[in-house]
Design a protein around this motif. Sequence first.
Motif, PDB file in Angstrom:
ATOM      1  N   TYR A  20       4.097   4.888 -15.583  1.00  0.00           N
ATOM      2  CA  TYR A  20       3.177   4.078 -14.781  1.00  0.00           C
ATOM      3  C   TYR A  20       3.385   4.287 -13.282  1.00  0.00           C
ATOM      4  N   GLU A  21       4.595   4.687 -12.896  1.00  0.00           N
ATOM      5  CA  GLU A  21       4.898   4.817 -11.471  1.00  0.00           C
ATOM      6  C   GLU A  21       4.042   5.894 -10.807  1.00  0.00           C
ATOM      7  N   ASN A  22       3.543   6.860 -11.586  1.00  0.00           N
ATOM      8  CA  ASN A  22       2.675   7.897 -11.005  1.00  0.00           C
ATOM      9  C   ASN A  22       1.387   7.325 -10.434  1.00  0.00           C
ATOM     10  N   TYR A  23       0.981   6.130 -10.922  1.00  0.00           N
ATOM     11  CA  TYR A  23      -0.171   5.468 -10.320  1.00  0.00           C
ATOM     12  C   TYR A  23       0.100   5.121  -8.856  1.00  0.00           C
ATOM     13  N   LEU A  24       1.360   4.811  -8.534  1.00  0.00           N
ATOM     14  CA  LEU A  24       1.698   4.242  -7.229  1.00  0.00           C
ATOM     15  C   LEU A  24       2.262   5.245  -6.239  1.00  0.00           C
ATOM     16  N   ASN A  25       2.960   6.274  -6.716  1.00  0.00           N
ATOM     17  CA  ASN A  25       3.719   7.128  -5.794  1.00  0.00           C
ATOM     18  C   ASN A  25       2.918   8.293  -5.211  1.00  0.00           C
ATOM     19  N   LYS A  28      -4.754   2.664 -18.608  1.00  0.00           N
ATOM     20  CA  LYS A  28      -3.806   1.782 -19.286  1.00  0.00           C
ATOM     21  C   LYS A  28      -2.746   1.368 -18.272  1.00  0.00           C
ATOM     22  N   ILE A  29      -2.592   0.058 -18.071  1.00  0.00           N
ATOM     23  CA  ILE A  29      -1.612  -0.449 -17.107  1.00  0.00           C
ATOM     24  C   ILE A  29      -0.836  -1.593 -17.758  1.00  0.00           C
ATOM     25  N   PRO A  30       0.383  -1.866 -17.268  1.00  0.00           N
ATOM     26  CA  PRO A  30       1.191  -2.916 -17.897  1.00  0.00           C
ATOM     27  C   PRO A  30       0.631  -4.317 -17.658  1.00  0.00           C
ATOM     28  N   HIS A  31       0.190  -4.621 -16.441  1.00  0.00           N
ATOM     29  CA  HIS A  31      -0.448  -5.911 -16.143  1.00  0.00           C
ATOM     30  C   HIS A  31      -0.979  -5.844 -14.720  1.00  0.00           C
ATOM     31  N   PHE A  32      -1.676  -6.844 -14.322  1.00  0.00           N
ATOM     32  CA  PHE A  32      -2.059  -6.918 -12.918  1.00  0.00           C
ATOM     33  C   PHE A  32      -2.109  -8.367 -12.447  1.00  0.00           C
ATOM     34  N   THR A  33      -1.736  -8.553 -11.207  1.00  0.00           N
ATOM     35  CA  THR A  33      -2.134  -9.730 -10.449  1.00  0.00           C
ATOM     36  C   THR A  33      -3.339  -9.326  -9.617  1.00  0.00           C
ATOM     37  N   GLY A  34      -3.196  -8.188  -8.952  1.00  0.00           N
ATOM     38  CA  GLY A  34      -4.321  -7.597  -8.244  1.00  0.00           C
ATOM     39  C   GLY A  34      -4.032  -6.130  -7.971  1.00  0.00           C
ATOM     40  N   VAL A  35      -4.850  -5.246  -8.481  1.00  0.00           N
ATOM     41  CA  VAL A  35      -4.646  -3.816  -8.273  1.00  0.00           C
ATOM     42  C   VAL A  35      -5.928  -3.204  -7.724  1.00  0.00           C
ATOM     43  N   ASN A  46       0.860  -1.186   0.000  1.00  0.00           N
ATOM     44  CA  ASN A  46       0.000   0.000   0.000  1.00  0.00           C
ATOM     45  C   ASN A  46       0.894   1.233   0.000  1.00  0.00           C
ATOM     46  N   ASN A  47       0.374   2.327  -0.482  1.00  0.00           N
ATOM     47  CA  ASN A  47       1.205   3.515  -0.679  1.00  0.00           C
ATOM     48  C   ASN A  47       1.424   4.313   0.591  1.00  0.00           C
ATOM     49  N   ILE A  48       0.908   3.841   1.712  1.00  0.00           N
ATOM     50  CA  ILE A  48       1.159   4.517   2.992  1.00  0.00           C
ATOM     51  C   ILE A  48       2.326   3.862   3.713  1.00  0.00           C
ATOM     52  N   ASP A  49       2.291   2.533   3.793  1.00  0.00           N
ATOM     53  CA  ASP A  49       3.341   1.813   4.521  1.00  0.00           C
ATOM     54  C   ASP A  49       4.505   1.395   3.628  1.00  0.00           C
ATOM     55  N   ASN A  50       4.325   1.483   2.340  1.00  0.00           N
ATOM     56  CA  ASN A  50       5.372   1.034   1.429  1.00  0.00           C
ATOM     57  C   ASN A  50       5.756   2.154   0.467  1.00  0.00           C
ATOM     58  N   VAL A  51       6.861   1.950  -0.231  1.00  0.00           N
ATOM     59  CA  VAL A  51       7.306   2.881  -1.259  1.00  0.00           C
ATOM     60  C   VAL A  51       7.457   2.102  -2.555  1.00  0.00           C
ATOM     61  N   SER A  52       7.594   2.843  -3.648  1.00  0.00           N
ATOM     62  CA  SER A  52       7.653   2.202  -4.962  1.00  0.00           C
ATOM     63  C   SER A  52       8.828   1.239  -5.078  1.00  0.00           C
ATOM     64  N   SER A  53       9.954   1.589  -4.462  1.00  0.00           N
ATOM     65  CA  SER A  53      11.142   0.734  -4.593  1.00  0.00           C
ATOM     66  C   SER A  53      10.950  -0.630  -3.954  1.00  0.00           C
ATOM     67  N   TYR A  70       5.464  -6.480 -10.278  1.00  0.00           N
ATOM     68  CA  TYR A  70       5.072  -5.098 -10.541  1.00  0.00           C
ATOM     69  C   TYR A  70       6.265  -4.196 -10.849  1.00  0.00           C
ATOM     70  N   SER A  71       7.409  -4.791 -11.071  1.00  0.00           N
ATOM     71  CA  SER A  71       8.592  -3.972 -11.351  1.00  0.00           C
ATOM     72  C   SER A  71       8.463  -3.210 -12.662  1.00  0.00           C
TER      73      SER A  71
END
Length: 710
Positions: A239-244, A274-281, A217-224, A231-232
Amino acid sequence: NSIEYMRMVNAQSGVFTLPIISGEGIKKLTVYSQSYAPVSESVSASVLSGDSSTNTINCNSGVCNITLARFDTFDPNNPDEEIDIMMDFYKSNSTCDVPNPPEGCNMMGDEDKGMDKTDFSPLKAILMGDISLRITSGNISVHYVKTDLLASGPPDAAFSQDFNGTDSSAVWKFGSSGPEIYDYILISMPYSNIVENNQIKMKIPLLYDNDFNVFWNNIDNVSSDLVGTDYSDYLNNSYENYLNGTGVSCSETDENLTNGLCYKDTENKVIWMKIPHFTGVGPEVSVGAPTIYLMSPDDNSRTNNTLPSFTFNFTEDISDSANCTLYINNSVYGINATSFNYTATTITANPSLNEADGYNWWINCTDNNSDEGKSIVRILSIDLTKPIIIEVTTEDITSTTATLTATTDENANCAYNIANTSYVSMTAFSTTGTTSHSTSLTGLSASTSYTYYVRCSDTAGNIMNFSNSTTFTTSAASTGGGGGGTPSVTYDEQTFGTLAAGSTKTVTFSKSATLAVTEITVTVKNKVTNAKIKVDVGSLPSGASAPSSANGSVYKYITITKTDMTDNDVSKGIIKFKVKMSWLTEKGYGKDTVALHRYYNNKWTKLTTTRDSQDTTYYYYSAESPGFSTFAITAEEAPVTAPAEEAEEEVPETEENATTEETLSEEGAPAEEEELEEEAKSNTILIVVLIAVVIILAVVGYFVWKKKKH
């Protein structure tokens, strides 16, 4: 020793073996099946040893059972609920891999789009080769771009049918447990009407595993933290703007996602990502900019303030403050750098505005995340021109009441008073606010002259500097009428107001019973302002003879005067008047002998007079006059038609005082009576003489006859 290797084995019989170092796991196990949905997931050492299991793999001492599922979709929030879906196969190219593919892209035909999942044939899908697959349920869609169905059956899809969150912040769930047998994915989801006018940003604050357990999650985790995971491919690109936390802005014009990653389809009210892929988003539909509410001025309002103030507030789920800017006709007219969420803010226009109609104005607010929101557009007009009263009149006059009316050249609020005072000291008309205004006057005294003053203020707040007025006289308890007498009621004055050059205006008079005049219409050559006209009881001008007319008399003398309007201003005047039937009958006068005469430059001029109508009491006439002064209404005996052979052509007479041979005095004048007596005496003498001549001739004739006989 951190060495990875890949191995492919044949599992056509449903069984395969794979050597694994004791204590190690499988980073990713992918099973392709042409009859079932593919599976792709990691297998840990604890799962291989039987200490734990997953929904797909269950092992015991190195022997594992892998469960494949038939192709289907499910709702992660309600896994047991059936979802009705439609499947479409599209040509895979840049034209067809868009949110709304054009005709010719659907390989199943444009008329009958999609097939029910019960009719889906994996073999048919395989034969299609590299195609794009779209799975749709309602207004939720998953579009797999360039799906390799030769390698496997179609990937499964999971999506929540109901979002979690508020109308302005909706969180959805999308996922697939299948391998990446596609290039990228387009997913769509609806948005609420409440954010229709707002800029929308898409964020992915949550990532799930195959069982839809949150693992990032974007509160407890960071993109790295996603380096080395499935999800790399979201990292180090747009695409990283979706997450950060930045979010991806949704364009309302990039309908094919040519330049961006998000499209707001306002026609169908859905968001396409538009996203590269998902397992679960877990994509989040959020208002990424302030929602601005305009408070004042109202739309299509008018003001006489050239530095008007504009009040608004904004709401947003993210920021508490924003920098807001006032725009008028695409130019900046003011900035407030400290506008607060849910707080009314006022910006005053600077520089000043000129007088004009139709200024377009709106407010833009930019929050701390550089997200910009725009309000709706309103229209404001700057009006510095005071209203003009076209006319003020009184109608329905009785001995104690009257109706005061006014007409303005624009919508206005009018007020009145018996004193020429300020607008704020006057009493508002009972009916006002448009161009027509009226109010009832009560408590008046009989046979009394009143003057009422009127001022108006338009909707922009412009107030007249001067008053327009009207003067009228209330009715007496009883009134007389008819020719010859002096009326007991005095003048009746009406206001023309302001008339533009070439315009025409008509006013009516309530005292027509005594003044005879019912209506006057004026056409002006020049502009006149606050012009008035008054009709009063008249008399024979000093030194003048009565207007010439054989065998007739004067019904009434009237005097018409004007204020703030000269004869040079008047191109034409129409005077309408009435004459009592009983007076014409009494005198034996013809109804078509009635004429209006004007006294001007020491002579009478007979005006062309037309009989217009009649009722049970009066005949109504009209005459055209080039100006206004003293007038006389006359009538005479109806002319007797002579035999055709004896008829003589009439010679027109000139109405000159100095050359008049026959003079018509007012009814009952002594001169006329003496003339009639003299004429009667002359007639009697003539008759006596004729009789004497006849007798003499008879006697002479008799003696002549007798003499011849003898």
